[in-house]
Design a protein around this motif. Structure first.
Motif, PDB file in Angstrom:
ATOM      1  N   ILE A  32      -6.693  10.425 -33.375  1.00  0.00           N
ATOM      2  CA  ILE A  32      -5.258  10.139 -33.261  1.00  0.00           C
ATOM      3  C   ILE A  32      -4.981   8.676 -33.559  1.00  0.00           C
ATOM      4  CG2 ILE A  32      -3.317  10.049 -31.646  1.00  0.00           C
ATOM      5  CD1 ILE A  32      -4.639  12.448 -30.195  1.00  0.00           C
ATOM      6  N   ASN A  36      -2.488   7.190 -36.576  1.00  0.00           N
ATOM      7  CA  ASN A  36      -1.311   6.367 -36.285  1.00  0.00           C
ATOM      8  C   ASN A  36      -1.446   4.955 -36.844  1.00  0.00           C
ATOM      9  OD1 ASN A  36       0.284   8.296 -34.952  1.00  0.00           O
ATOM     10  ND2 ASN A  36      -0.858   8.019 -33.052  1.00  0.00           N
ATOM     11  N   GLN A 214       0.339  10.888 -29.558  1.00  0.00           N
ATOM     12  CA  GLN A 214       0.075  11.972 -30.492  1.00  0.00           C
ATOM     13  C   GLN A 214       0.378  11.494 -31.911  1.00  0.00           C
ATOM     14  OE1 GLN A 214       2.462  14.918 -27.794  1.00  0.00           O
ATOM     15  NE2 GLN A 214       1.063  16.170 -29.013  1.00  0.00           N
ATOM     16  N   LYS A 215       0.172  12.349 -32.876  1.00  0.00           N
ATOM     17  CA  LYS A 215       0.380  11.952 -34.267  1.00  0.00           C
ATOM     18  C   LYS A 215       1.850  11.958 -34.663  1.00  0.00           C
ATOM     19  CE  LYS A 215      -4.207  13.383 -35.880  1.00  0.00           C
ATOM     20  NZ  LYS A 215      -4.985  14.245 -36.805  1.00  0.00           N
TER      21      LYS A 215
END
Length: 423
Positions: A32, A36, A214-215
């Motif tokens: 993750i 990002n 999260q993505k």
């Protein structure tokens, strides 16, 4: 053996067990984090960020290229039409209040669809506090949909939304509740229910503690507006103050009019040399959030080995960086926070004690040895002194620093004869 610190050998062995338990989850965080980081890096490249974007402005701040471009970078990273990123948001609550007052008007109706929101927003809405200039004072109506078994009640949300609802408000993080934080997937389900009942209802998300966990972000699954603090996830431990709002262009513009003044909005606001740290904060944020996530996962695994209730569990899917520990009594809460403080890089010599903290309805004990006062992307631990005696831990600029604080907290409890598992 752990160098430099006096940790009981039995605690060290429990740490090794915890690391083995959560190794898979730590690897998933790396995936993750990389995604990002590349997302942020691409935005910097696309907008050609250079030294010229860090130049300071004064006075009115007209034509501040760095300020205006930062909004565009932020919008791309968060999948939004527009963004408002400013150092003069004083805290997360101020940022959320600016967004709420920016888009709601007298006679509008706001429904919190994830139960009662976080304590510090109560006076903003008018749940508590008299004659403070709350939304209630200005004629904005408020309702809420309780959680069902600690989860959003989608059926009840659908029944609550009609043509009279101007805004559906979502709190992503748990606050001082034991419910799970909301994932982006949870938020998407709520958005779909709300929009099916009334497409014109504004969906706003308090995104504090959730950025880069999260993505995707809530704005990428249909949320109209999100807001958060720069001394939490989104500032990467580098921004020393500030907040952001992102979402639909028309709504962000209204928020800008509220922050400054109608007719001027985003066109004014001197940056006073703050641009560099806001850019750097965003750049470092994915990595730092990854470190904070790894810290939370490890702490959950470690204290579950000691026999304490941990929420979320080390192997649960996470929507924020917050970790809760059920420490069962006031003495253990205080000893835990004192141990965390003793390992902090700043103010390690202080001894946290419960006190009447502004905005809270009970005494709070807090460990917060941070480079930026009040920063909660840096490791902090706080606990309201009330049943069921849970501590809330968040942040960690780097995993190894947070890890030793967690071990020192266990050592503090052991020294006082309070550690549940007597090893």
């Amino acid at each position: 053996m752990i160098p430099f610190f006096d940790i009981d050998e039995r605690i060290e062995k429990m740490s090794q067990k915890a690391m083995a338990l959560c190794s898979k989850q730590l690897e998933e965080v790396e995936d993750i984090t990389e995604y990002n980081q590349l997302k942020v890096q691409k935005a910097f490249i696309d907008f050609g960020i250079s030294e010229t974007h860090f130049v300071s402005s004064t006075g009115y701040g007209y034509g501040d290229r760095g300020r205006d471009t930062l909004d565009k970078v932020w919008a791309q990273v968060f999948g939004a039409e527009d963004a408002l990123v400013r150092h003069n948001f004083t805290c997360g609550t101020h940022t959320l209040a600016t967004a709420l007052f920016g888009v709601l008007r007298p006679g509008d109706r706001m429904v919190s669809v994830t139960g009662t929101p976080y304590d510090t927003i109560h006076n903003v809405i008018g749940i508590s506090g008299e004659n403070m200039g709350s939304l209630k004072d200005f004629g904005v109506k408020y309702d809420e949909v309780p959680l069902k078994n600690d989860r959003p009640d989608l059926d009840a949300i659908g029944n609550a939304i009609d043509d009279t609802v101007t805004m559906a408000y979502i709190q992503r993080s748990r606050g001082y509740e034991l419910r799970p934080s909301l994932t982006v997937e949870d938020i998407e389900k709520i958005v779909n229910v709300v929009k099916a009942k009334n497409p014109n209802t504004i969906v706003m998300v308090d995104n504090c503690y959730g950025e880069f966990v999260q993505k995707n972000e809530p704005t990428q699954v249909g949320a109209d507006l999100i807001a958060g603090s720069l001394i939490k996830n989104a500032g990467g431990g580098i921004a020393t103050t500030g907040g952001y709002i992102a979402g639909r262009h028309d709504l962000v513009e209204k928020c800008a009019y509220r922050l400054t003044t109608p007719g001027l909005g985003k066109e004014v606001g001197a940056t006073l040399g703050m641009n560099r740290e806001l850019y750097m904060g965003l750049y470092f944020a994915p990595h730092v959030v990854g470190e904070a996530l790894k810290s939370a996962i490890y702490i959950s695994a470690l204290y579950s080995c000691f026999g304490y209730d941990t929420t979320p569990a080390y192997d649960a899917k996470r929507g924020d960086i917050v970790q809760s520990l059920g420490l069962e009594n006031e003495e253990s809460l205080v000893a835990f926070c004192q141990g965390v403080q003793s390992g902090s890089p700043i103010d390690s010599y202080l001894l946290p004690e419960p006190w009447d903290m502004p905005g809270y309805d009970s005494k709070v004990v807090m460990a917060a040895g941070a480079f930026t006062l009040g920063s909660s992307i840096e490791l902090s631990a706080d606990a309201p002194i009330r049943e069921p005696y849970y501590a809330w831990i968040q942040g960690g600029l780097n995993f190894h620093g947070a890890k030793i604080c967690a071990l020192l907290a266990a050592q503090s409890m052991l020294d006082k004869g309070l550690l549940k598992n007597e090893l």
